[in-house]
Design an enzyme around this catalytic site. Structure first.
Site, PDB file in Angstrom:
ATOM      1  N   TYR A  52      -6.873   2.749   5.292  1.00 22.38           N
ATOM      2  CA  TYR A  52      -5.558   2.161   5.517  1.00 22.38           C
ATOM      3  C   TYR A  52      -5.011   2.621   6.867  1.00 22.38           C
ATOM      4  O   TYR A  52      -4.470   1.821   7.644  1.00 22.38           O
ATOM      5  CB  TYR A  52      -4.612   2.565   4.386  1.00 22.38           C
ATOM      6  CG  TYR A  52      -3.259   1.894   4.437  1.00 22.38           C
ATOM      7  CD1 TYR A  52      -3.106   0.566   4.038  1.00 22.38           C
ATOM      8  CD2 TYR A  52      -2.134   2.588   4.860  1.00 22.38           C
ATOM      9  CE1 TYR A  52      -1.856  -0.044   4.065  1.00 22.38           C
ATOM     10  CE2 TYR A  52      -0.885   1.983   4.899  1.00 22.38           C
ATOM     11  CZ  TYR A  52      -0.757   0.663   4.493  1.00 22.38           C
ATOM     12  OH  TYR A  52       0.472   0.049   4.537  1.00 22.38           O
ATOM     13  N   SER A  72       2.630   0.985   9.963  1.00 26.36           N
ATOM     14  CA  SER A  72       2.898   2.046   8.995  1.00 26.36           C
ATOM     15  C   SER A  72       2.918   3.377   9.724  1.00 26.36           C
ATOM     16  O   SER A  72       2.322   3.515  10.802  1.00 26.36           O
ATOM     17  CB  SER A  72       1.798   2.058   7.922  1.00 26.36           C
ATOM     18  OG  SER A  72       1.879   3.205   7.103  1.00 26.36           O
TER      19      SER A  72
END
Length: 264
Positions: free
Chosen positions: A150, A137
């Protein structure tokens, strides 16, 4: 057909990016193992692409091993492993911290990649090489104040790919990561309206799948490709930290030296 004769395993392939990658690879000639915990949707995607479904909870290394074994048993081997399974965090490190949820998130987003690599590498080596692509990501490339946990597990995936890349390349296996910004998948359901209100572009799944195909075509060992709206995907250029030196300042040469320049 670009991937004719190739065998691909895609985790988290029942929906979203994983399903998109499975469809694209199958359309380009690959035989695809669709791996997911969602049996109903996973089997539907497998039927759609003419592949086979494997129930796979990536938190359990035995499931990754079984999914790889399915590829070998049904299609004769493995050439491409797309380790895509992932979930949102949904909590922080304050009063909302949830230990059980934390272990689940880390188990899927990080352990699932580690177990997938471990299971896939021996079969890729048997084929004389292949590709491993992990879904990371943009949160793994930059600070993520809105969701630091995250960011932590995605940064760990980036670090794994960068470190493993030169090592696996010795066996002909190219290891990469794809690092998307916000894409229109279930992982952003709870924040999609807020993103759009703030003017943050939300990419289509096809935009991200395009990047996966580009990485499979052109990725070099250890590269992590960013995917952002409005610009072509490309390898992220990491600032080089000071490299290892002896006490007198000479550069230390390491086996499988990571992707750093001589100026470090």
């Amino acid at each position: 057909m670009e991937f004719s004769g190739k065998v691909a395993l895609v985790t988290g392939a029942a929906n979203g990016i994983g399903a998109g990658v499975a469809r694209r690879l199958a359309a380009a000639g690959a035989s695809v193992v669709v791996a997911d915990v969602d049996d109903v949707r996973g089997e539907a995607v497998a039927d759609e692409v003419g592949g086979v479904f494997a129930h796979c909870d990536v938190r359990d290394p035995r499931h990754s091993e079984a999914a790889v074994a399915t590829a070998v048993e049904r299609f004769g081997g493995l050439d491409i492993a797309v380790l895509n399974a992932g979930i949102a965090t949904g909590f922080g490190l304050g009063d909302d911290f949830d230990v059980e949820r934390y272990r689940t998130v880390m188990g899927i987003n990080l352990d699932g990649v580690v177990y997938g690599v471990h299971a896939a590498l021996p079969e890729l080596r048997k084929r004389g090489g292949g590709h491993i692509v992990a879904t990371a990501s943009m949160a793994g490339l930059m600070a993520m104040p809105m969701d630091p946990l995250y960011g932590a597990n995605k940064a760990a995936v980036v670090g794994l790919v960068r470190g493993l890349g030169p090592v696996a390349a010795a066996d002909g296996v190219t290891v990469n990561a794809v690092c998307p910004s916000f894409a229109d998948t279930s992982i952003i359901t709870d924040i999609k309206s807020a993103l759009e209100s703030a003017g943050m572009p939300v990419m289509s799944v096809d935009d991200v799948v395009d990047a996966f195909v580009s990485v499979l075509r052109d990725g070099k060992p250890g590269e992590c490709w960013f995917v952002q709206a409005g610009r072509p995907s490309a390898p992220f250029t990491f600032p080089n930290p000071p490299g290892p030196r002896t006490a007198t300042g000479e550069r230390v040469k390491l086996d499988h030296d990571p992707l750093i320049t001589e100026e470090n």
